[in-house]
Write an enzyme that holds these catalytic residues in place. Sequence first.
Site, PDB file in Angstrom:
ATOM      1  N   GLU A 121      62.440  63.828   0.547  1.00 47.89           N
ATOM      2  CA  GLU A 121      61.582  63.968   1.718  1.00 47.89           C
ATOM      3  C   GLU A 121      60.437  64.941   1.461  1.00 47.89           C
ATOM      4  O   GLU A 121      60.563  65.885   0.671  1.00 47.89           O
ATOM      5  CB  GLU A 121      62.402  64.491   2.904  1.00 47.89           C
ATOM      6  CG  GLU A 121      63.556  63.582   3.284  1.00 47.89           C
ATOM      7  CD  GLU A 121      64.547  64.246   4.232  1.00 47.89           C
ATOM      8  OE1 GLU A 121      65.151  63.518   5.038  1.00 47.89           O
ATOM      9  OE2 GLU A 121      64.719  65.480   4.155  1.00 47.89           O
ATOM     10  N   ASP A 181      71.372  64.681   9.297  1.00 48.37           N
ATOM     11  CA  ASP A 181      69.953  64.974   9.116  1.00 48.37           C
ATOM     12  C   ASP A 181      69.152  63.834   8.498  1.00 48.37           C
ATOM     13  O   ASP A 181      68.077  64.047   7.945  1.00 48.37           O
ATOM     14  CB  ASP A 181      69.776  66.239   8.271  1.00 48.37           C
ATOM     15  CG  ASP A 181      70.439  66.121   6.902  1.00 48.37           C
ATOM     16  OD1 ASP A 181      70.992  65.049   6.584  1.00 48.37           O
ATOM     17  OD2 ASP A 181      70.404  67.110   6.149  1.00 48.37           O
TER      18      ASP A 181
END
Length: 351
Positions: free
Chosen positions: A56, A228
């Site tokens: 990410e 998450d």
Amino acid sequence: MTTLLNTQDIARMAQALGVPALLQRMCSYIEADYLRWQEFDKCARVASHSADGVIELMPIADAQLYTFKYVNGHPKNTQAGLPTVMALGVLADVATGRPELLSELTLTTALRTAATSAMAAKQLARRNAKSMALIGNGAQSEFQALAFHHLLGIEEIRLFDLDPAASAKLMRNLQGQAGLRLKLCKSIAEAVRGADIVTTVTADKTNATILTPEMIEPGMHINGVGGDCPGKTELHPAVLEMAKVFVEFEPQSRIEGDVQQMPADFPVTEFWRVLKGQAQGRDNDAQVTVFDSVGFALEDYSALRLLRDLARELGLGQDVSLVPSMADPKDLFGQLQQRPAPMLAATLAAA
């Protein structure tokens, strides 16, 4: 020049300040930036998913500084001797775009995540909270335990992990912490029973139900850290339905948090509104509250600000030439014709 901070620099910061003081300062920086929420240009993080994990990018900026974090999440990494989470970050000057700081963020992410958890619990947990269940005793667990002990006054932490070695590692690392009792439990239910706060910080990339409705008692605060990314949860949907739920950045949490399981109109409150006094936190001592934490770029912005300031205060880091230094800023090609430094020239000649 750009300041480079490595893992040893972060360790030196922790040793110079002490971990409790470092966590407290991190918490203060994060809270100060959450109070400036509307000054930031925000977006959900950009994620590249694979069968084994996710990589990410997490950008954010205000009028002065731009930061981003590169971070992964690969639960199988420990089998190859690698951390599940690895990260690095950049802090840059908005006015010029010049990168001022390049830093490790693996250790720092653990510190900022724990500080964020404690910051939220200070607003959402019952004022007299003294005990916490810690479900998942991997790389993040000691940071969470220390943050809740030192910043919230938690005196007892009940531990459970499917891997007994993980709990043994935590016990070994935190032995001798004054005023903190650690209790090994044989099941999640045993650890959770009677706890004021429950922190879940598991790593598996799966739709798990670590906490189920029958485990939840009136007045509990649940600090959900492990869920998450899409397809990764820790809380049974009914747990969310019985609680008042708080998130960091709603557009990101709807995709990645435990609330990804819920309808689009399921009510959540962005935590910054509680800090600003625009929304009520806990309504009463019997209410169940959930902080559905996925990690947000603002927290990394705060962490990188703190690292920059501590590097200056403590004289840490090294200057690196990530950007050319030119007498004529338009003569970029001329940089290719520069003579190498003496040491490099000797190395090249010997090759």
